[in-house]
Design an enzyme around this catalytic site. Structure first.
Site, mmCIF file in Angstrom:
data_model
loop_
_atom_site.group_PDB
_atom_site.id
_atom_site.type_symbol
_atom_site.label_atom_id
_atom_site.label_comp_id
_atom_site.label_asym_id
_atom_site.label_seq_id
_atom_site.Cartn_x
_atom_site.Cartn_y
_atom_site.Cartn_z
ATOM 1 N N ILE A 1 2.880 18.438 8.231
ATOM 2 C CA ILE A 1 3.424 18.361 6.858
ATOM 3 C C ILE A 1 4.419 19.499 6.601
ATOM 4 C CG2 ILE A 1 1.480 17.093 5.858
ATOM 5 C CD1 ILE A 1 0.584 19.795 4.605
ATOM 6 N N ASP A 2 4.961 20.063 7.691
ATOM 7 C CA ASP A 2 5.884 21.191 7.527
ATOM 8 C C ASP A 2 7.106 20.832 6.670
ATOM 9 O OD1 ASP A 2 6.379 19.498 9.787
ATOM 10 O OD2 ASP A 2 7.944 20.867 10.437
ATOM 11 N N LEU A 3 7.590 19.596 6.775
ATOM 12 C CA LEU A 3 8.784 19.219 6.009
ATOM 13 C C LEU A 3 8.471 19.121 4.518
ATOM 14 C CD1 LEU A 3 10.168 16.498 8.454
ATOM 15 C CD2 LEU A 3 10.944 18.863 8.221
ATOM 16 N N CYS B 1 -4.298 12.450 13.459
ATOM 17 C CA CYS B 1 -5.044 11.200 13.329
ATOM 18 C C CYS B 1 -4.779 10.380 14.577
ATOM 19 C CB CYS B 1 -4.670 10.458 12.057
ATOM 20 S SG CYS B 1 -3.048 9.748 12.132
ATOM 21 N N LYS C 1 0.836 -1.206 0.000
ATOM 22 C CA LYS C 1 0.000 0.000 0.000
ATOM 23 C C LYS C 1 0.876 1.263 0.000
ATOM 24 C CE LYS C 1 -1.682 1.525 4.121
ATOM 25 N NZ LYS C 1 -1.382 2.939 4.427
ATOM 26 N N ASN C 2 1.893 1.268 0.870
ATOM 27 C CA ASN C 2 2.674 2.492 1.026
ATOM 28 C C ASN C 2 3.593 2.777 -0.157
ATOM 29 O OD1 ASN C 2 1.404 2.890 3.413
ATOM 30 N ND2 ASN C 2 3.166 2.451 4.725
ATOM 31 N N ARG D 1 -4.996 10.733 4.462
ATOM 32 C CA ARG D 1 -3.848 11.614 4.589
ATOM 33 C C ARG D 1 -2.935 11.553 3.351
ATOM 34 N NH1 ARG D 1 -0.150 13.853 8.044
ATOM 35 N NH2 ARG D 1 1.852 13.399 7.130
ATOM 36 N N ARG E 1 1.101 14.280 13.075
ATOM 37 C CA ARG E 1 1.372 14.131 11.641
ATOM 38 C C ARG E 1 1.370 15.442 10.865
ATOM 39 N NH1 ARG E 1 -0.797 8.405 9.567
ATOM 40 N NH2 ARG E 1 1.158 8.492 8.445
ATOM 41 N N ASP F 1 5.145 0.636 12.028
ATOM 42 C CA ASP F 1 3.938 -0.028 11.519
ATOM 43 C C ASP F 1 3.829 -1.493 11.953
ATOM 44 O OD1 ASP F 1 3.090 2.287 10.358
ATOM 45 O OD2 ASP F 1 3.524 1.710 8.295
ATOM 46 N N ARG G 1 -8.127 -0.688 5.250
ATOM 47 C CA ARG G 1 -7.269 0.296 4.583
ATOM 48 C C ARG G 1 -5.948 -0.328 4.148
ATOM 49 N NH1 ARG G 1 -5.513 4.333 8.239
ATOM 50 N NH2 ARG G 1 -4.241 4.727 6.425
HETATM 51 C C1 UD1 Z 1 4.657 6.783 6.199
HETATM 52 C C2 UD1 Z 1 3.781 5.567 6.064
HETATM 53 C C3 UD1 Z 1 3.278 5.124 7.427
HETATM 54 C C4 UD1 Z 1 4.447 4.909 8.380
HETATM 55 C C5 UD1 Z 1 5.354 6.132 8.405
HETATM 56 C C6 UD1 Z 1 6.615 5.913 9.225
HETATM 57 C C7 UD1 Z 1 2.801 5.911 3.887
HETATM 58 C C8 UD1 Z 1 1.580 6.141 3.086
HETATM 59 N N1 UD1 Z 1 2.665 5.900 5.218
HETATM 60 O O1 UD1 Z 1 3.866 7.828 6.748
HETATM 61 O O2 UD1 Z 1 2.560 3.897 7.266
HETATM 62 O O3 UD1 Z 1 3.945 4.680 9.674
HETATM 63 O O4 UD1 Z 1 5.758 6.490 7.066
HETATM 64 O O5 UD1 Z 1 7.305 4.808 8.770
HETATM 65 O O6 UD1 Z 1 3.867 5.689 3.347
HETATM 66 N N2 UD1 Z 1 6.697 14.649 10.388
HETATM 67 C C9 UD1 Z 1 6.798 16.008 10.650
HETATM 68 N N3 UD1 Z 1 6.677 16.881 9.614
HETATM 69 C C10 UD1 Z 1 6.448 16.455 8.337
HETATM 70 C C11 UD1 Z 1 6.351 15.078 8.074
HETATM 71 C C12 UD1 Z 1 6.486 14.193 9.138
HETATM 72 O O7 UD1 Z 1 7.005 16.403 11.808
HETATM 73 O O8 UD1 Z 1 6.328 17.297 7.446
HETATM 74 C C13 UD1 Z 1 6.794 13.683 11.512
HETATM 75 C C14 UD1 Z 1 5.480 12.937 11.716
HETATM 76 O O9 UD1 Z 1 4.582 13.678 12.516
HETATM 77 C C15 UD1 Z 1 5.938 11.659 12.375
HETATM 78 C C16 UD1 Z 1 7.311 11.406 11.725
HETATM 79 O O10 UD1 Z 1 7.707 12.663 11.167
HETATM 80 O O11 UD1 Z 1 6.100 11.838 13.744
HETATM 81 C C17 UD1 Z 1 7.299 10.345 10.642
HETATM 82 O O12 UD1 Z 1 6.424 10.715 9.613
HETATM 83 P P1 UD1 Z 1 6.645 10.305 8.094
HETATM 84 O O13 UD1 Z 1 7.914 9.555 7.950
HETATM 85 O O14 UD1 Z 1 6.439 11.515 7.260
HETATM 86 O O15 UD1 Z 1 5.440 9.306 7.862
HETATM 87 P P2 UD1 Z 1 4.365 9.341 6.716
HETATM 88 O O16 UD1 Z 1 5.020 9.597 5.404
HETATM 89 O O17 UD1 Z 1 3.216 10.173 7.119
#
Ligand code: UD1
Length: 422
Positions: free
Chosen positions: A123-125, A116, A22-23, A92, A121, A305, A397
């Site tokens: 999205i600043d990065l 969630c 899925k991911n 998301r 979670r 996960d 999902r």
């Molecule tokens: C992806 C996976 C999810 C998995 C996660 C970590 C998909 C669709 N989902 O989620 O199943 O659990 O990787 O392996 O691929 N963060 C920030 N700012 C950002 C982005 C992330 O602070 O802009 C933080 C998040 O809040 C979290 C951490 O970074 O605490 C990891 O997030 P991230 O690696 O981005 O996970 P996802 O891509 O959302």
């Protein structure tokens, strides 16, 4: 609301093929709009999240269809850059459309995905990375408008190796003018799959799987046919299910290299694992041992996960185990439910201390998120008596008909659908 009903206590046995990831599929589906024409993807799992992504692609102007595990997307008529709020809140992963829409149309309008069940979670990065590529961003805390008449390559250092941010930046940079370097990039196998897909369409990306990814922007991408990698989290879930039921299961079509940390932990606990190419055998003839300390962190460390699922195994192992969650705050919602089944778990900040018990007991429990739901299924399979799991839409999902998968391995598990009232 549908429920899963499990009669526990039967060892799993038999062979099963692992479905596509899925991911990996979600960002790749989003990236398909960067080429004009018909993109075909194989080994795409039939999941509700995939259905939502195909719905979003249609709303942007694509023709998108799934037949079995093949998805066909015609992207020729993509014209819409607005992703409605209700779709953002449903999934998301809609944020994966940011990079591709900017590359294709130079504009995207969407909404903050919000928190969630597993944490904040942010999205600043993603936004910082896109801004570095020359994207103008207006963010009023809810609606986000991103615009770029031209994307320009840049050197981007991520403060944290976010999977999604790495992927979004890679997609936008694939069609930017000049070279982009992402340092402290996430190293997950799904990122390598995205690189392979984009390169098959004509992109010039190297380094995925390491912490430095270099992208030489190209002017055009062309449609292709692509096969998605196997789902390492589904494989890990079934490995744990086989172990806790003291079964003997063969997984086919797995990529063992993607499961190194999970294999290591399971072996430490006493699980017997054999590997022959893409075939893995799992058995656990006797009671498993506690594992002193497991820490979830970005790949190649133990995946967040699989944290909920491994806690079921540790709950039934001999001794005291500690699991530390460092990726998502608040990812211990399954603890209350497992406790109701007899597990002995104490949570202290981001650590869970598990004292192994000889058995779990069936109960009515609620899936609070996708992987927590998978953990409850595993607990139900191992437990004495009947377990009823509610809110199973979360499980759908990420697991393609989990009850069929497990029934093919000898489990007694059924989905009940409520009878409509007049
Ligand atoms: C992806 C996976 C999810 C998995 C996660 C970590 C998909 C669709 N989902 O989620 O199943 O659990 O990787 O392996 O691929 N963060 C920030 N700012 C950002 C982005 C992330 O602070 O802009 C933080 C998040 O809040 C979290 C951490 O970074 O605490 C990891 O997030 P991230 O690696 O981005 O996970 P996802 O891509 O959302």
């Amino acid at each position: 609301m549908e429920k899963l009903v499990i009669e526990g206590g039967k060892p799993l046995s038999g062979a099963i093929k692992i479905h596509g990831a899925k991911n990996a599929a979600l960002p790749i589906l989003a990236a398909s709009i960067m080429a004009e024409g018909t993109v075909v993807m194989n080994n795409v799992p039939e999941l509700s999240d995939i259905g939502v992504m195909l719905g979003i692609l249609r709303s942007l102007g694509c023709k998108a269809e799934q037949t079995g595990d093949t998805v066909t997307i015609n992207t020729a008529a993509v014209h819409q850059f607005h992703i409605p709020e209700h779709l953002m809140s449903q999934m998301r992963s809609s944020i994966f459309l940011m990079g591709p829409l900017l590359a294709r149309l130079g504009r995207v309008e969407l909404y903050q995905p919000g928190g969630c069940a597993i944490g904040e979670r942010k999205i600043d990065l993603h936004l910082k990375g896109l801004a570095a590529l020359g994207v103008k961003i207006e963010d009023d805390g809810s609606r986000i408008v991103c615009m770029a008449s031209e994307l320009t390559g840049a050197d981007i250092m991520l403060d944290y190796p976010s999977v999604g941010a790495t992927e979004n930046i890679m997609m936008a940079a694939a069609m930017a003018r000049g070279q982009t370097t992402i340092t402290n990039a996430a190293r997950e196998p799904e990122i390598q799959d995205l690189q392979n897909f984009l390169n098959t369409m004509g992109a010039k990306i190297i380094g995925a799987g390491t912490d430095t990814i270099t992208i030489e922007g190209v002017q055009e991408l062309v449609p292709c046919t692509y096969r998605i990698i196997p789902d390492r989290i589904v494989a890990g879930t079934l490995m744990i299910a086989a172990a806790v039921t003291r079964g003997h299961v063969t997984l086919q079509g797995v990529c063992p290299a993607h499961l190194t940390s999970a294999i290591h932990v399971l072996k430490r606990s006493g699980v017997q694992i054999t590997i022959d190419g893409d075939i893995m055998g799992i058995s656990a003839p006797s009671r498993l041992k506690a594992v002193e300390r497991i820490v979830t962190s970005p790949y190649p460390s133990f995946p967040t996960d699989l944290q909920s699922q491994i806690m079921v195994l540790l709950s039934l192992s001999d001794g005291v185990s500690i699991v530390k969650e460092t990726v998502f705050e608040g990812r211990f919602k399954h603890v209350d439910e497992l406790s109701r089944m007899g597990a002995d778990i104490r949570v202290d900040m981001n650590a869970a201390i598990l004292r192994g018990v000889p058995r779990l007991y069936g109960a009515t429990v609620e899936a609070t998120d996708l992987r927590a739901g998978a953990a409850l299924v595993i607990a139900g399979l191992a437990a004495q008596g009947t377990t009823v799991i509610e809110q199973i839409h979360h499980i759908d999902r990420g697991y393609d008909r989990i009850e069929s998968m497990l029934r093919s391995l000898g489990a007694t598990i059924n989905r009940t659908t409520p009878v409509a009232m007049e």
